[in-house]
Design an enzyme around this catalytic site. Sequence first.
Site, PDB file in Angstrom:
ATOM      1  CG  HIS A  58      -2.059   0.899   1.155  1.00 56.81           C
ATOM      2  ND1 HIS A  58      -3.209   0.713   1.857  1.00 56.81           N
ATOM      3  CD2 HIS A  58      -2.253   2.041   0.446  1.00 56.81           C
ATOM      4  CE1 HIS A  58      -4.059   1.685   1.590  1.00 56.81           C
ATOM      5  NE2 HIS A  58      -3.490   2.514   0.739  1.00 56.81           N
ATOM      6  CG  HIS A  60      -1.076   6.431  -2.171  1.00 54.01           C
ATOM      7  ND1 HIS A  60      -2.109   6.215  -3.065  1.00 54.01           N
ATOM      8  CD2 HIS A  60      -1.508   5.967  -0.965  1.00 54.01           C
ATOM      9  CE1 HIS A  60      -3.130   5.665  -2.410  1.00 54.01           C
ATOM     10  NE2 HIS A  60      -2.793   5.496  -1.149  1.00 54.01           N
ATOM     11  CG  ASN A  92      -4.663   7.177  -5.464  1.00 51.49           C
ATOM     12  OD1 ASN A  92      -3.579   6.598  -5.491  1.00 51.49           O
ATOM     13  ND2 ASN A  92      -5.045   7.902  -4.436  1.00 51.49           N
ATOM     14  CG  HIS A 179     -10.608   3.403   0.554  1.00 52.65           C
ATOM     15  ND1 HIS A 179      -9.507   4.164   0.857  1.00 52.65           N
ATOM     16  CD2 HIS A 179     -11.666   4.088   1.036  1.00 52.65           C
ATOM     17  CE1 HIS A 179      -9.886   5.254   1.503  1.00 52.65           C
ATOM     18  NE2 HIS A 179     -11.199   5.248   1.622  1.00 52.65           N
ATOM     19  CG  ASN A 278      -9.950   8.137   3.496  1.00 58.42           C
ATOM     20  OD1 ASN A 278     -10.311   7.125   4.081  1.00 58.42           O
ATOM     21  ND2 ASN A 278     -10.517   8.551   2.383  1.00 58.42           N
ATOM     22  CG  ASP A 305      -2.832   4.819   3.086  1.00 55.01           C
ATOM     23  OD1 ASP A 305      -2.572   5.191   1.922  1.00 55.01           O
ATOM     24  OD2 ASP A 305      -3.905   5.076   3.654  1.00 55.01           O
TER      25      ASP A 305
END
Lengths: 449, 339
Positions: A58, A60, A92, A179, A278, A305
Site C-alpha cells: 500500500h 502511493h 490513484n 478501501h 483517510n 499507506d
Amino acid sequence: MTHYVIRNVAPYGEERCDLLLRDGLIAEIGKPFSLDGEQAVEIDASTLLALPGLVDLHTHLREPGREDAETIRSGTRAAALGGFTSVFAMANTTPVQDTAGVVEQVARIGQEAGWVDVHPVGAVSVGLEGKQLAELGAMAQSAAQVRVFSDDGKCVDDPVLMRRALEYVKAFDGVVAQHAQEPRLTQESQMNEGVVSAEIGLAGWPAVAEESIIARDVLLAEHVGSRVHVLHVSTAGSVEIVRWAKSRGIAVTAEVTPHHLSLTDEEARSYNPIFKVNPPLRTQADVDAVRAGLADGTIDVVGTDHAPHPVEDKECEWAAAAFGMTGLETALPIVHSTMVLSGLMSWRDVARVMSQVPAHIARIDSGPYAQGRPLAVGEPANVVLYDPHGTVTVDAKTQATMSANSPFDGHVLPGRVVATFLRGRATVLDGVPQDRQVSGTTAVAGGVS
Amino acid sequence: MKHLLSTRDLSLEQAVTILDTTARMAATQEREMKKLPTLRGRTVVNLFFEDSTRTRISFETAAKRLSADVINFSAKGSSVSKGESLKDTALTLKAMGADAVVVRHHASGAANFLAQPGLVDVPVINAGDGTHQHPTQALLDAFTIRRHLADPLNPACGGPLPPFDSGLGTDLAGRRIAIVGDVLHSRVARSNVALLATLGAQVTLVAPPTLVPVGVETWPCEVSYDFTRTLRTWQPDAVMMLRVQRERMSASGGGFFPSPAEYSRQYGLDAQRLGLLPDHAIVLHPGPMNRGLEISAQAADSDRSVIVEQVGNGVAVRMAVLYLLLASDQVAGSSSTLS
C-alpha cells in the site's frame, strides 16, 4: 556483483550467525565462517538483526500526475531506506492506473529506478469512478503482471460492481483490495466521529462507514468464493468482523497501517492537518483492537499507506487540507515500538506481517523475483538489517520522501534501518542510500509521456 | 491569554473578569460621548470569510468605540482551490501591521491556525469558526444572563432593565439554562456549554436526536429530546434558542428533520411553551431569527425576550475582549488575570 558477508547478525532477532549474500542469493547461513579467498564486503552486524526484505502492499508513489509530491524514484528510494524491497503502487495516479499501458509504464520506471521491486496496483473501475470495470485482464496479462486491484482512495461502494470484480479476478488469481468507506455516511467527513469531533466541531466519520462495507464485502466474497483484502482497518468493529469472517472460513485478509497502530484522534485537537488521514485516526480503544488483531493474526499485514502531499496541501485549515501521511521510512520502527516493545509480537511475527504474508497475498512469493521468502540458504537475498537500539528522532524535512507530511515528525523512534539488500545488491548501507551504478539508460523521474 | 479562540480556554476567573469588564464597557455606552481613547493608533482587522454582517458590524463598532482603526477584509469565497491561502492572507495582514485579527471562517480551527506562532503574531479573536466556537457570542449571552438573573426576585417581564453591574464579580452558579435547536452544527452551542459550565450553570441541550452530536456524552450538560417536558419539569431560568438553517432539512439522507412544521411543533418556542417558563425566565437568541420556525413572534417579542439587548451587549463584550487583549498591559493587574 559485490558479495556481502554479514557477521554476527541475529536473523529474526534470534540466534546470531553469519550470512553470506552471493550472486543475488543467500548463499550461506551459519556459524562464523571464513571466506576461503572469496572477495566480499564484510559487515559487522553484532548489534543488528536481520529480517527478510519488507513488502508494502500500500504505497502511493504519485507518479504519474503528482510529481510535486513524490516520484517513483523518490518514493522507492524512501522505501529502500525504510527496509522495503518491494512496494505496490496504488492506482490513484493521473492518469489512473486502469490500463495495461499505465501500469506497464509505472513498472518500467520503477524497474529503472532500481530501489525496490515496483508492482503497480490496477484500478478496479475505469478512472476510479466506480461505474465500469477496468480492463483487469489486460493489466494482469501485461508486463506488469498485476494481481492486486484497488480503487484505493475511493471505495468500490456499488455492491454489484464489487461482486463482479471479486468474481472476475479469480481467472488470474488476483485479489481486490477494498478501501472500505461508505460514501454517503462520510460526506464532508473530516475525522473520526466521537468525543473529539463533537467537541472541536469537525464533521464526523463514523466507524460504521468502514465496518458496514467490510461486512458486506466478506459476505460477497463468501458468496462468490473469492478472496478479498481489506485495506487500512482502523476500528475495533472492523477487527471483529474480519475475525468473524475468518472463523467462517471466508478468504479475507486485512491490513493495518503504522499510524493506526500508534496514533489516536486526540491529535486532531491541534487542528494540525498533518493528522488528517483517510480512514481517520480513531480512539485508543480502536488502537488497542487493531494491535490485538495484528498480534492474533486477524489482521494479516502492515501496509504503510504512504501518502505524500506537498506542503501547501497541509499548511492550511483542516477542512481544506489533503488526507494522508507519509510512512515508508518510519513503518518498521513504529511496528517495533507498538508491537515488539509492547510484547505483542516477535520479530518473526514482524517478518510475517511485513514481508511473508503481503508477498503471498499479492502472489509474488515464488519465481526468480520472489519476495517475502524466509531467510534461508538458496533464497533471494532480500534482506534488511535493523538496529533495534538505534534510536532516532524523526525529522520530516530531511526524509528521502519528497514530502514532509510525517505524523511522527519529532518523535523518537526506537530503532533504525541500517542496510537493505535487493537480490544481493545493497540499496542502503549504513543508513545511506546506495545509488546504483547505471550504464546506458538511466531512470527519468517524472518522465511521463 | 494571548488570543480568544475558545471558551474552553477560559478559567472561571478569566470569564468573570471579561464579564465585569463588559459591565464597565456597557456603562460607558450609556453616555452621550461613547468613544474611549483606549486603542487610539491601533489597528484591528476584521477578517471575514463568511457573510456575517451583524457580527462584523458588532466587532467594528466595538473597535471604533475604543478609537481603534478598523480594516474590514472580506474574503468570502476565498479558498485554497481558488485564491489566496489562509496562510498567505495571514502573512499579508501581519505585513500591514495589524494589532489584532478578528476572524470568521467556515472551517473549524481556522482561528487556531492563524494563532499559531509565525503567522499573524498578534492577538486573534475567533468570531466563529465552522461548527467549533464563537466565544464572544457565548460571553455576551453569559453577560446578558448574569445581568438578568443576578437577582432572581427581579422578574424579567416588563419593568426597567437591571443595571449593567448587576451580578458584578459573580458567576452563574446554580442557574438553569436550556439550549434548544441545532446543536450539531452550532458553534454557539459549543461555546455556551463550555462557558456556562465554567461559570457554574446547569445546562440542558434540547434537540431532535439527529441534531445532537455523537460524543455529546462527555459534555458538561444534560440532553433532552422533549422540549415541553424540559420546560415543565426542569423550569429553566433562561432558554436559548438556536437558529435552525432551512438547508438542514434538505441535507443528505433526507435531512435532519422531516419538515419545518414538524420541527416547529416539537422544538419551536411558541406561546404555549413560553407560558410554561417560570416568571423570571428570559429568552435568548443569537440571531438572525427564523420567526415561525424555531421561535414564534409571540416569544421573540415578549417581555421575556432579551434578544435585542443581546445585540447591544455584544458590542460591550467585544470592547471588553479587545481591551483585555490589546490594552491590558496599560492597566495594572489586568494582564495577570488574562494571561
